[in-house]
Design an enzyme around this catalytic site. Sequence first.
Site, PDB file in Angstrom:
ATOM      1  N   GLY A 346      -3.707  46.779 -19.097  1.00 11.87           N
ATOM      2  CA  GLY A 346      -3.679  47.230 -20.489  1.00 11.87           C
ATOM      3  C   GLY A 346      -2.409  46.772 -21.186  1.00 11.87           C
ATOM      4  N   GLY A 347      -1.850  47.642 -22.013  1.00  9.30           N
ATOM      5  CA  GLY A 347      -0.637  47.296 -22.764  1.00  9.30           C
ATOM      6  C   GLY A 347       0.516  46.917 -21.856  1.00  9.30           C
ATOM      7  N   GLU A 370      -0.764  17.175 -12.734  1.00  5.33           N
ATOM      8  CA  GLU A 370      -1.411  16.355 -11.688  1.00  5.33           C
ATOM      9  C   GLU A 370      -2.855  16.018 -12.054  1.00  5.33           C
ATOM     10  OE1 GLU A 370      -0.557  16.474  -7.611  1.00  5.33           O
ATOM     11  OE2 GLU A 370       1.327  17.538  -7.897  1.00  5.33           O
TER      12      GLU A 370
END
Length: 387
Positions: A346-347, A370
């Site tokens: 979440g946050g 690459e």
Amino acid sequence: MAAEQSFDVYRLPEEHEAIREAVREVCAAKVAPHAAEADETGEFPKASYDALRAADFHAPHILAEYGGAGADALATAIVIEEVARACASSSLIPAVNKLGTMPLLLAGSEELKRKYLTPVAAGDAMFSYCLSEPEAGSDAASMTTRAVRDGDHWVLNGVKRWITNAGVSEFYTVFAVTDPSARSRGISAFVVEKSDAGVSFGAPEKKLGIKGSPTREVYLDNVRIPADRMIGAEGTGFATAMKTLDHTRVTIAAQAVGIAQGALDYAKGYVQERKQFGKAVAEFQGVQFMLADMGMKLEAARQLTYAAAGRSERGDADLTYFGAAAKCFASDAAMEITTDAVQLLGGYGYTRDYPVERMMRDAKITQIYEGTNQVQRIVMARQLLKG
């Protein structure tokens, strides 16, 4: 039951599992603690390098005859995977040491190998790979760096871009045009030393991720080197570069697997501790489905990577396909898994107080360097259509 347990056909050998445990132990104690700081400061994690060097994990692929650990391609992939699980920037130490030295292993004279692989194995020097240029990325054959013969020397002029560990590495495999009329067959490979007159470096790139691994331009201004520093025969450089990438794309796949594993491990722990609506977030089916998909993609990526590593060690005819497939699939999976890990936190996942946003930023480059994943798909399609 005993008969079933003796079936080792599709199981890692014990020695490879032991290598994983040893690397994980070193990384937990001495690499992971520096990962966030390397990302914040953008400085090469010397403490991590010293720890890997002390345990002989800084360039494990170098053969014992040159003082190396002599690890096979699968063992080397496991080392890179485990270092990347702790710190993606640090995993570029063993990965780029292999990338830079692979041309010598494939095509170098015995004298070149002894001279340059020995200090890398000892941990006294690192090796970088100079293929890309400002106007020659995916189209590497369009490079303009020139090498002109002058008696028993070659004189190099040009600019190389996106060079990993530039400025920190002592040695550089440099690809340059020796016959402009022959396109890819007019490209040769050379060993250039950081101390050679005329070698200089640009400012470090300001990057999204892998910030603890410096990326800089390498400037070659009338760099005069002895003719015996050519790797292989004149005009074979581009073929050597492509063969090198067949092997080292496996290491980028391993790096991607490690980054994804680190993100999944952290997310698993978090959702079991975080409580919402009176129960652990891990108890919600939507979260469980996300974890299941993350785990499934990760294991598919790992198995494809290990299958490719086996082909790299044996030099199988289908290595080009498997190297491209492993790199492409594993890096796409790593981007998806790290993005989901951020979502699961979440946050908090969006902040630098937690490691998953760093892992998400680090994962992105594995889809690009690459050979971009678009190029990998071209490589795979060509291989399939050959059949």
